[in-house]
Design a protein around this motif. Structure first.
Motif, PDB file in Angstrom:
ATOM      1  N   LEU A  15       0.944  -1.432  -0.015  1.00 47.14           N
ATOM      2  CA  LEU A  15       0.001   0.195   0.043  1.00 47.14           C
ATOM      3  C   LEU A  15       0.759   1.264   0.099  1.00 47.14           C
ATOM      4  O   LEU A  15       0.332   2.538  -0.074  1.00 47.14           O
ATOM      5  N   GLY A  16       2.047   1.205   0.189  1.00 46.71           N
ATOM      6  CA  GLY A  16       3.110   2.276   0.115  1.00 46.71           C
ATOM      7  C   GLY A  16       3.488   2.967   1.467  1.00 46.71           C
ATOM      8  O   GLY A  16       4.274   3.987   1.606  1.00 46.71           O
ATOM      9  N   VAL A  17       3.055   2.119   2.432  1.00 51.25           N
ATOM     10  CA  VAL A  17       3.391   2.559   3.843  1.00 51.25           C
ATOM     11  C   VAL A  17       4.976   2.608   3.757  1.00 51.25           C
ATOM     12  O   VAL A  17       5.565   1.560   3.543  1.00 51.25           O
ATOM     13  N   ASP A  18       5.496   3.545   4.642  1.00 52.82           N
ATOM     14  CA  ASP A  18       7.130   3.231   4.828  1.00 52.82           C
ATOM     15  C   ASP A  18       7.525   3.136   6.138  1.00 52.82           C
ATOM     16  O   ASP A  18       8.605   3.181   6.332  1.00 52.82           O
ATOM     17  N   GLN A  19       6.570   3.104   7.178  1.00 53.40           N
ATOM     18  CA  GLN A  19       7.102   2.951   8.483  1.00 53.40           C
ATOM     19  C   GLN A  19       6.114   2.169   9.241  1.00 53.40           C
ATOM     20  O   GLN A  19       4.824   2.583   8.967  1.00 53.40           O
ATOM     21  N   LEU A  20       6.488   1.352  10.089  1.00 49.94           N
ATOM     22  CA  LEU A  20       5.512   0.517  11.019  1.00 49.94           C
ATOM     23  C   LEU A  20       6.203   0.719  12.284  1.00 49.94           C
ATOM     24  O   LEU A  20       7.219   0.358  12.830  1.00 49.94           O
ATOM     25  N   LEU A  21       5.084   1.287  13.274  1.00 49.44           N
ATOM     26  CA  LEU A  21       5.429   1.542  14.609  1.00 49.44           C
ATOM     27  C   LEU A  21       4.808   0.000  15.286  1.00 49.44           C
ATOM     28  O   LEU A  21       3.504  -0.118  15.380  1.00 49.44           O
ATOM     29  N   THR A  22       5.426  -0.674  16.126  1.00 49.21           N
ATOM     30  CA  THR A  22       4.939  -1.880  16.512  1.00 49.21           C
ATOM     31  C   THR A  22       5.825  -2.297  18.072  1.00 49.21           C
ATOM     32  O   THR A  22       6.872  -1.876  18.172  1.00 49.21           O
ATOM     33  N   SER A  23       4.906  -3.000  18.653  1.00 45.44           N
ATOM     34  CA  SER A  23       5.509  -3.670  20.094  1.00 45.44           C
ATOM     35  C   SER A  23       5.701  -5.106  19.782  1.00 45.44           C
ATOM     36  O   SER A  23       5.800  -5.771  20.630  1.00 45.44           O
ATOM     37  N   VAL A  40      11.425  -6.971  10.944  1.00 45.91           N
ATOM     38  CA  VAL A  40      12.423  -6.361  10.275  1.00 45.91           C
ATOM     39  C   VAL A  40      12.944  -7.199   9.331  1.00 45.91           C
ATOM     40  O   VAL A  40      13.268  -6.591   8.228  1.00 45.91           O
ATOM     41  N   ASP A  41      13.094  -8.457   9.738  1.00 40.30           N
ATOM     42  CA  ASP A  41      13.750  -9.370   8.271  1.00 40.30           C
ATOM     43  C   ASP A  41      12.855  -9.441   7.020  1.00 40.30           C
ATOM     44  O   ASP A  41      13.197  -9.147   6.084  1.00 40.30           O
ATOM     45  N   ARG A  42      11.535  -9.647   7.383  1.00 37.67           N
ATOM     46  CA  ARG A  42      10.624  -9.599   6.438  1.00 37.67           C
ATOM     47  C   ARG A  42      10.455  -8.435   5.493  1.00 37.67           C
ATOM     48  O   ARG A  42      10.283  -8.438   4.198  1.00 37.67           O
ATOM     49  N   ALA A  43      10.657  -7.278   6.332  1.00 41.54           N
ATOM     50  CA  ALA A  43      10.484  -5.926   5.571  1.00 41.54           C
ATOM     51  C   ALA A  43      11.550  -5.845   4.679  1.00 41.54           C
ATOM     52  O   ALA A  43      11.686  -5.048   3.705  1.00 41.54           O
ATOM     53  N   ASP A  44      12.992  -6.295   5.071  1.00 41.20           N
ATOM     54  CA  ASP A  44      14.055  -6.241   4.183  1.00 41.20           C
ATOM     55  C   ASP A  44      14.489  -4.777   3.449  1.00 41.20           C
ATOM     56  O   ASP A  44      14.297  -4.497   2.320  1.00 41.20           O
ATOM     57  N   ASN A  45      14.234  -3.760   4.303  1.00 42.56           N
ATOM     58  CA  ASN A  45      14.493  -2.324   4.151  1.00 42.56           C
ATOM     59  C   ASN A  45      13.523  -1.752   2.861  1.00 42.56           C
ATOM     60  O   ASN A  45      13.480  -0.859   2.353  1.00 42.56           O
ATOM     61  N   ARG A  46      12.197  -2.691   2.974  1.00 46.01           N
ATOM     62  CA  ARG A  46      11.087  -2.110   2.020  1.00 46.01           C
ATOM     63  C   ARG A  46      10.308  -1.038   3.176  1.00 46.01           C
ATOM     64  O   ARG A  46       9.545  -0.280   2.359  1.00 46.01           O
ATOM     65  N   LEU A  47      10.368  -0.833   4.197  1.00 47.82           N
ATOM     66  CA  LEU A  47       9.947  -0.249   5.223  1.00 47.82           C
ATOM     67  C   LEU A  47      10.634  -0.133   6.335  1.00 47.82           C
ATOM     68  O   LEU A  47      11.373  -1.049   6.470  1.00 47.82           O
ATOM     69  N   THR A  48      10.425   0.944   7.425  1.00 47.31           N
ATOM     70  CA  THR A  48      11.309   1.007   8.553  1.00 47.31           C
ATOM     71  C   THR A  48      10.322   0.303   9.635  1.00 47.31           C
ATOM     72  O   THR A  48       9.052   0.752   9.703  1.00 47.31           O
ATOM     73  N   VAL A  49      10.764  -0.606  10.200  1.00 49.54           N
ATOM     74  CA  VAL A  49      10.153  -1.127  11.291  1.00 49.54           C
ATOM     75  C   VAL A  49      10.673  -0.464  12.822  1.00 49.54           C
ATOM     76  O   VAL A  49      11.831  -0.406  13.023  1.00 49.54           O
ATOM     77  N   MET A  50       9.729   0.258  13.387  1.00 46.99           N
ATOM     78  CA  MET A  50       9.982   0.940  14.609  1.00 46.99           C
ATOM     79  C   MET A  50       9.518   0.295  15.681  1.00 46.99           C
ATOM     80  O   MET A  50       8.378   0.035  15.980  1.00 46.99           O
ATOM     81  N   ALA A  51      10.219   0.081  16.882  1.00 43.61           N
ATOM     82  CA  ALA A  51       9.961  -0.725  17.981  1.00 43.61           C
ATOM     83  C   ALA A  51       9.368   0.467  19.041  1.00 43.61           C
ATOM     84  O   ALA A  51      10.054   1.346  19.070  1.00 43.61           O
ATOM     85  N   GLY A  52       8.398   0.283  19.622  1.00 43.97           N
ATOM     86  CA  GLY A  52       7.721   1.273  20.591  1.00 43.97           C
ATOM     87  C   GLY A  52       7.047   0.608  21.637  1.00 43.97           C
ATOM     88  O   GLY A  52       6.483  -0.728  21.442  1.00 43.97           O
ATOM     89  N   ALA A  53       6.567   1.118  22.726  1.00 41.83           N
ATOM     90  CA  ALA A  53       6.050   0.547  23.915  1.00 41.83           C
ATOM     91  C   ALA A  53       7.067  -0.007  25.038  1.00 41.83           C
ATOM     92  O   ALA A  53       7.604  -0.957  24.973  1.00 41.83           O
ATOM     93  N   GLY A  54       7.303   0.820  25.995  1.00 43.20           N
ATOM     94  CA  GLY A  54       8.045   0.384  27.256  1.00 43.20           C
ATOM     95  C   GLY A  54       9.654   0.436  26.893  1.00 43.20           C
ATOM     96  O   GLY A  54      10.246   0.070  27.709  1.00 43.20           O
ATOM     97  N   ILE A  55       9.965   1.390  25.813  1.00 42.42           N
ATOM     98  CA  ILE A  55      11.233   1.515  25.587  1.00 42.42           C
ATOM     99  C   ILE A  55      11.856   2.578  26.553  1.00 42.42           C
ATOM    100  O   ILE A  55      11.352   3.779  26.763  1.00 42.42           O
TER     101      ILE A  55
END
Length: 111
Positions: A15-23, A40-55
């Motif tokens: 869909l063209g999303v370029d960033q995913l925020l996930t816990s 992260v592995d599956r995205a293979d630099n096609r989008l940025t996976v951002m870790a969040g929640a309790g960091i």
């Protein structure tokens, strides 16, 4: 939340999303590290996976190393003391504010 998070990842990339925020579908990113790493592995630099929640400064390095995320989201917040003049104490409306010290701790942990 998704029944099949890896398939959902492919869909949002399409869909063209370029960033995913996930816990990692857990209460905290630390608890969800396994799924975050898979994303992260599956995205293979096609989008940025951002870790969040309790960091925080105590776990950020471990989360980044285990998941290989390049970005994290953290509120770095502390409870704000309610202002008596606004009546917040009386009504239990306790908000949070970003803490300079917590931000410094995060930065130091990643240095």
């Amino acid at each position: 939340m998704a029944r099949d998070p890896l398939r959902a990842l492919d869909t949002i990339i399409g869909l063209g999303v370029d960033q995913l925020l996930t816990s990692g579908q857990r209460a905290t990113a630390e608890e969800g590290m396994q799924l975050i790493k898979q994303l992260v592995d599956r995205a293979d630099n096609r989008l940025t996976v951002m870790a969040g929640a309790g960091i925080n400064g105590l776990n950020v390095r471990r989360i980044v190393q285990a998941t290989q995320v390049r970005e994290v989201h953290a509120s770095a917040s502390v409870p704000r003391m309610p202002e008596i003049a606004t009546g917040e104490a009386r009504f239990g409306n306790h908000s949070r504010v970003t803490s300079v010290q917590r931000v410094r701790e995060l930065i130091a942990a990643m240095s």
